[in-house]
Write a protein that holds these residues in place. Structure first.
Motif, PDB file in Angstrom:
ATOM      1  N   LEU A  21       0.828  -1.214   0.000  1.00 36.10           N
ATOM      2  CA  LEU A  21       0.000   0.000   0.000  1.00 36.10           C
ATOM      3  C   LEU A  21       0.855   1.253   0.000  1.00 36.10           C
ATOM      4  O   LEU A  21       0.567   2.233  -0.707  1.00 36.10           O
ATOM      5  N   LEU A  22       1.921   1.239   0.806  1.00 36.01           N
ATOM      6  CA  LEU A  22       2.807   2.405   0.870  1.00 36.01           C
ATOM      7  C   LEU A  22       3.489   2.642  -0.464  1.00 36.01           C
ATOM      8  O   LEU A  22       3.645   3.793  -0.897  1.00 36.01           O
ATOM      9  N   ARG A  23       3.889   1.578  -1.122  1.00 35.32           N
ATOM     10  CA  ARG A  23       4.551   1.714  -2.423  1.00 35.32           C
ATOM     11  C   ARG A  23       3.642   2.427  -3.423  1.00 35.32           C
ATOM     12  O   ARG A  23       4.098   3.314  -4.170  1.00 35.32           O
ATOM     13  N   LYS A  24       2.374   2.054  -3.456  1.00 26.00           N
ATOM     14  CA  LYS A  24       1.433   2.711  -4.369  1.00 26.00           C
ATOM     15  C   LYS A  24       1.300   4.193  -4.037  1.00 26.00           C
ATOM     16  O   LYS A  24       1.249   5.044  -4.936  1.00 26.00           O
ATOM     17  N   PHE A  25       1.277   4.508  -2.745  1.00 26.75           N
ATOM     18  CA  PHE A  25       1.170   5.913  -2.313  1.00 26.75           C
ATOM     19  C   PHE A  25       2.414   6.703  -2.726  1.00 26.75           C
ATOM     20  O   PHE A  25       2.308   7.822  -3.250  1.00 26.75           O
ATOM     21  N   LEU A  26       3.594   6.136  -2.508  1.00 31.24           N
ATOM     22  CA  LEU A  26       4.836   6.835  -2.844  1.00 31.24           C
ATOM     23  C   LEU A  26       4.969   7.044  -4.349  1.00 31.24           C
ATOM     24  O   LEU A  26       5.447   8.095  -4.804  1.00 31.24           O
ATOM     25  N   LEU A  27       4.538   6.058  -5.122  1.00 26.35           N
ATOM     26  CA  LEU A  27       4.553   6.205  -6.578  1.00 26.35           C
ATOM     27  C   LEU A  27       3.616   7.329  -7.009  1.00 26.35           C
ATOM     28  O   LEU A  27       3.950   8.146  -7.884  1.00 26.35           O
ATOM     29  N   ARG A  28       2.447   7.384  -6.388  1.00 24.69           N
ATOM     30  CA  ARG A  28       1.463   8.416  -6.734  1.00 24.69           C
ATOM     31  C   ARG A  28       1.974   9.813  -6.388  1.00 24.69           C
ATOM     32  O   ARG A  28       1.731  10.783  -7.113  1.00 24.69           O
ATOM     33  N   LYS A  29       2.730   9.913  -5.269  1.00 29.31           N
ATOM     34  CA  LYS A  29       3.253  11.202  -4.825  1.00 29.31           C
ATOM     35  C   LYS A  29       4.618  11.527  -5.432  1.00 29.31           C
ATOM     36  O   LYS A  29       5.145  12.622  -5.228  1.00 29.31           O
ATOM     37  N   GLY A  30       5.190  10.574  -6.165  1.00 32.52           N
ATOM     38  CA  GLY A  30       6.471  10.824  -6.816  1.00 32.52           C
ATOM     39  C   GLY A  30       7.654  10.864  -5.866  1.00 32.52           C
ATOM     40  O   GLY A  30       8.662  11.525  -6.155  1.00 32.52           O
ATOM     41  N   VAL A  31       7.563  10.137  -4.744  1.00 34.91           N
ATOM     42  CA  VAL A  31       8.681  10.074  -3.793  1.00 34.91           C
ATOM     43  C   VAL A  31       9.609   8.947  -4.250  1.00 34.91           C
ATOM     44  O   VAL A  31       9.471   7.789  -3.850  1.00 34.91           O
ATOM     45  N   LEU A  32      10.536   9.303  -5.128  1.00 36.53           N
ATOM     46  CA  LEU A  32      11.381   8.306  -5.789  1.00 36.53           C
ATOM     47  C   LEU A  32      12.860   8.580  -5.532  1.00 36.53           C
ATOM     48  O   LEU A  32      13.269   9.727  -5.365  1.00 36.53           O
ATOM     49  N   ASP A  33      13.623   7.506  -5.514  1.00 36.40           N
ATOM     50  CA  ASP A  33      15.079   7.599  -5.450  1.00 36.40           C
ATOM     51  C   ASP A  33      15.590   7.538  -6.875  1.00 36.40           C
ATOM     52  O   ASP A  33      15.568   6.482  -7.509  1.00 36.40           O
ATOM     53  N   THR A  34      16.049   8.685  -7.401  1.00 35.33           N
ATOM     54  CA  THR A  34      16.508   8.760  -8.777  1.00 35.33           C
ATOM     55  C   THR A  34      17.972   8.363  -8.858  1.00 35.33           C
ATOM     56  O   THR A  34      18.791   8.863  -8.081  1.00 35.33           O
TER      57      THR A  34
END
Length: 341
Positions: A21-34
């Motif tokens: 669930l958290l992964r889906k939220f982080l993807l939606r908010k764009g909290v990514l390690d580039t």
């Protein structure tokens, strides 16, 4: 045994679902390690997965603390310190806080932990009879802060901190079975191990989510508390041996960078396990090598260190040194595997 397996299964499942669930939220908010030149991954990946792991872990801990007739010394203070570290680490994950700000909160959390231990009547000493209490506590406090940071520094490839945490907590559980340790030494590490296993399902190569500072920092803090409790029971050798791979790789790399006059707080790819990846080994191959080392360390810590502490520490150092040499020379099938560090 059935109760322990049931607890493990429930918390593993809860952590796995919470991470999803958290992964889906982080993807939606764009909290990514580039990815950048210091990264060991190649595609943008959600970071901050430690929120799910720690949420499940601390929920289980609070439930245990409210229902248990007696908790381990400093238990509630460690929960508060973990929450403080989670908060500042999450801010660091998304805003890149200064090293000074992070260090201040870490000092506060460690001081809170020592206050909790002393308030419970437990005075932990590594060198009883040799150093004054204040100096002994200062050394242990600095070591605790170093453990917190090295646990963060070492979390650089898929699955590595998950495997390290599972190995350490399994060692704590087996020690609790063997010795007359307080009941919390069984159930609290079991909750950590189960929560970490659920997260590892998503963090195994190729990782779908990263632990982030919000997970690695409080995990290092919590495990440091367990090591202090082991020391208070006279099990100082086991407390050193269980995390010895992380301790040696991080300390060796720190000294090497200091000698080169490099900024030690900056991200880099110079740990032994990172050299193995740079030489062409996969994340899974490297983590399995470290797992093999940890299994050996667990055996030494559990079945040998109690009666032969110095000899067991010598054997453990030899095993870790051999593992680091193997990682530094690890060759993959790719052409890049022919490079030498």
């Amino acid at each position: 045994m059935l109760d322990l397996l049931t607890i493990f299964a429930l918390f593993c499942l809860a952590s796995c679902l919470a991470t999803s669930l958290l992964r889906k939220f982080l993807l939606r908010k764009g909290v990514l390690d580039t990815p950048n030149e210091r990264s060991s991954h190649t595609i943008p990946t959600p970071r901050g997965g430690g929120i799910a792991l720690m949420a499940v872990l601390l929920t289980g801990w609070v439930g245990y603390g409210l229902s248990a007739p007696e908790v381990l010394p400093g238990f509630w203070q460690i929960i508060l310190g973990s929450l403080a570290l989670m908060a500042v680490s999450w801010l660091d994950d998304v805003k890149n806080l200064s090293a000074k700000t992070r260090l201040v909160i870490q000092i506060f959390a460690v001081a809170l932990g020592f206050w909790g231990l002393n308030r419970a009547g437990l005075s932990v000493q590594l060198f009883p009879g040799y150093l004054p209490l204040w100096l002994d506590h200062l050394i242990l406090g600095l070591a605790w802060i170093w453990l917190i940071n090295l646990y963060n520094f070492m979390d650089g490839i898929d699955g590595i901190s998950g495997i390290q945490t599972i190995s350490i907590t399994l060692g704590l559980i087996i020690l609790a079975w063997q010795l007359p340790l307080p009941q919390g030494f069984q159930f609290l590490p079991l909750i950590i191990m189960a929560s970490t296993t659920g997260f590892l399902i998503w963090n195994w190569e190729p990782a779908s989510i990263f632990l982030g500072d919000v997970g690695s920092v409080p995990l290092g803090y919590i495990l440091g508390w367990f090591f202090l409790l082991l020391i208070s029971q006279g099990l100082w050798a086991a407390a050193l041996i269980l995390p010895l791979y992380y301790l040696c790789d991080a300390t060796f790399t720190l000294i090497k960078r200091l000698l080169k006059k490099q900024k030690i707080w900056q991200a880099h790819r110079e740990h032994c396990y990172q050299w193995a990846v740079r030489n062409g080994a996969s994340h899974k191959q490297v983590v399995l090598v470290i797992l093999g080392c940890n299994i050996g360390l667990l055996g030494i810590a559990v079945w040998f260190s109690q009666n032969h502490p110095w000899l067991s520490l010598t054997f453990a150092l030899m095993l870790v040194s051999l593992t680091m040499i193997v990682l530094l020379r690890k060759q993959g099938l790719k052409a890049s595997g022919k490079q030498k560090p």
